[in-house]
Design an enzyme around this catalytic site. Structure first.
Site, PDB file in Angstrom:
ATOM      1  CE  LYS A  37      -0.184  -0.071   5.032  1.00 48.41           C
ATOM      2  NZ  LYS A  37      -0.889  -0.635   6.193  1.00 48.41           N
ATOM      3  CE1 TYR A 264      16.593  30.601   6.161  1.00 50.62           C
ATOM      4  CE2 TYR A 264      16.407  28.222   6.116  1.00 50.62           C
ATOM      5  CZ  TYR A 264      16.363  29.437   5.468  1.00 50.62           C
ATOM      6  OH  TYR A 264      16.087  29.486   4.137  1.00 50.62           O
TER       7      TYR A 264
HETATM    8  C1  PLP Z   1      -0.103  -1.627   6.860  1.00 49.55           C
HETATM    9  C2  PLP Z   1      -0.646  -2.899   7.381  1.00 49.55           C
HETATM   10  C3  PLP Z   1       0.213  -3.996   7.651  1.00 49.55           C
HETATM   11  C4  PLP Z   1       1.721  -3.912   7.565  1.00 49.55           C
HETATM   12  O1  PLP Z   1       2.249  -3.482   8.789  1.00 49.55           O
HETATM   13  P1  PLP Z   1       3.851  -3.380   9.026  1.00 49.55           P
HETATM   14  O2  PLP Z   1       3.964  -3.004  10.454  1.00 49.55           O
HETATM   15  O3  PLP Z   1       4.351  -2.318   8.092  1.00 49.55           O
HETATM   16  O4  PLP Z   1       4.414  -4.721   8.740  1.00 49.55           O
HETATM   17  C5  PLP Z   1      -0.374  -5.185   8.053  1.00 49.55           C
HETATM   18  N1  PLP Z   1      -1.718  -5.298   8.206  1.00 49.55           N
HETATM   19  C6  PLP Z   1      -2.558  -4.265   7.982  1.00 49.55           C
HETATM   20  C7  PLP Z   1      -4.021  -4.461   8.180  1.00 49.55           C
HETATM   21  C8  PLP Z   1      -2.055  -3.036   7.568  1.00 49.55           C
HETATM   22  O5  PLP Z   1      -2.890  -2.013   7.348  1.00 49.55           O
END
Ligand code: PLP
Length: 308
Positions: A37, A264
């Site tokens: 994702k 800065y």
């Molecule tokens: C994003 C997500 C994961 C992955 O989690 P990580 O900690 O990056 O391994 C797993 N399950 C669900 C439902 C997620 O939304």
């Protein structure tokens, strides 16, 4: 891409992605979902998905149906699961492309089922249990009866049941074991009634490594796929490799005398004559403004001084 013309760029090592997926397969001894994702956590969704599949991942995990559709259109060949909510008005895309979606409420389930039935193609669903995250999901006490009811809806194929952990990256806390216990109570009832779906899954990256009993039939690995530690308390074994390197060029190097302010608010003052470099990266690129950062200069660690 011609990096000669770039001042700042990301290099993604797909060999590291493949290595990390193989590590996950070896550690978990079960099926692996590469969570790709959010554009593969910024690494490039399609390229990461292909590398992960080459290395043996059999699922890709997405947050939104749009992402799954994009992977399907690109011809990526594995099971696709949308882990967020899918609007019923968009469900035809999932049905037509055999994309698995997450279900956690009766209204959406009914809408989905009616459309699947009308299309004459079953929709593959995974039911989400809220064992303690407090976000999406049916409470464990209601999970089994909800799934029993889903079985009465024609058009749905209940392929999976899953949950998600809130604090698996703090493995010394009891939260994850408590969540697992609640999830297992639902599973036990499902098993007794012969309703256990084919795919039971719970573990994110941290849980895959630190909670062996969370591995079930499939693990869902995001950060570990990219070689990133879930947290300081939940480090990856050192067989994992980070896939992303952020590069830039030195655009200036000069000697500043002792007592000279840098950048800065002059939050950094040279204590002696110092060699100060400038790079073509700013906070607009996502480089954190806070002090205490460092960079690798020809492989050697150097502090970032002054406010970015
Ligand atoms: C994003 C997500 C994961 C992955 O989690 P990580 O900690 O990056 O391994 C797993 N399950 C669900 C439902 C997620 O939304």
């Amino acid at each position: 891409m011609d990096i000669d013309n770039c001042t700042s760029w990301l290099e993604i090592d797909l060999g590291a992605i493949r290595n990390n997926i193989r590590q996950l397969l070896q550690i978990s001894k079960t099926n692996v979902m590469a969570v790709v994702k959010a554009n593969g956590y910024g690494h490039g969704m399609e390229q990461v998905a292909r590398a992960a599949i080459q290395a043996g991942a059999t699922w890709c995990g997405l947050a939104r149906l749009e992402e799954a559709v994009q992977l399907h259109q690109a011809g990526v060949n594995c099971n696709l699961l949308v882990m967020g909510h899918t609007r019923p008005s968009f469900i035809r895309e999932a049905i037509a492309r055999q994309i698995h979606v997450t279900v956690f409420d009766a209204q959406s389930a009914q809408d989905y089922a009616a459309q699947a039935q009308a299309m004459g193609i079953p929709l593959h669903i995974h039911v989400k249990i809220d064992s303690g995250m407090g976000r999406l999901g049916i409470f464990p006490e209601e999970g089994a009866s909800f799934i029993r009811w889903l079985h009465t809806l024609p058009g749905l194929e209940i392929d999976g049941v899953f949950t998600h952990f809130a604090r698996a990256d703090e493995p010394s806390l009891p939260t994850t074991d408590q969540q697992l216990d609640r999830f297992c109570q639902t599973l036990q009832i499902l098993e007794q009634s012969g309703l256990r779906p084919k795919w039971v899954h719970a573990a994110n990256s941290a849980a895959t490594i630190y909670f062996p009993r969370a591995r079930f039939d499939l693990i869902r690995a995001g950060v570990a796929t990219y070689g990133l530690h879930p947290s300081k308390d939940a480090m990856l074994p050192d067989t994992f490799r980070p896939a992303m390197t952020w590069k830039t060029r030195l655009t200036s190097v000069k000697r500043l005398p002792a007592g000279h302010g840098v950048s800065y608010t002059h939050r950094y003052i040279t204590s002696k004559e110092e060699l100060i470099g400038a790079t073509a990266i700013g906070y607009a690129d996502g480089f954190r403004r806070r002090l205490g950062n460092f960079a690798l200069l020809h492989g050697k660690r150097v502090p970032v001084v002054g406010t970015v």
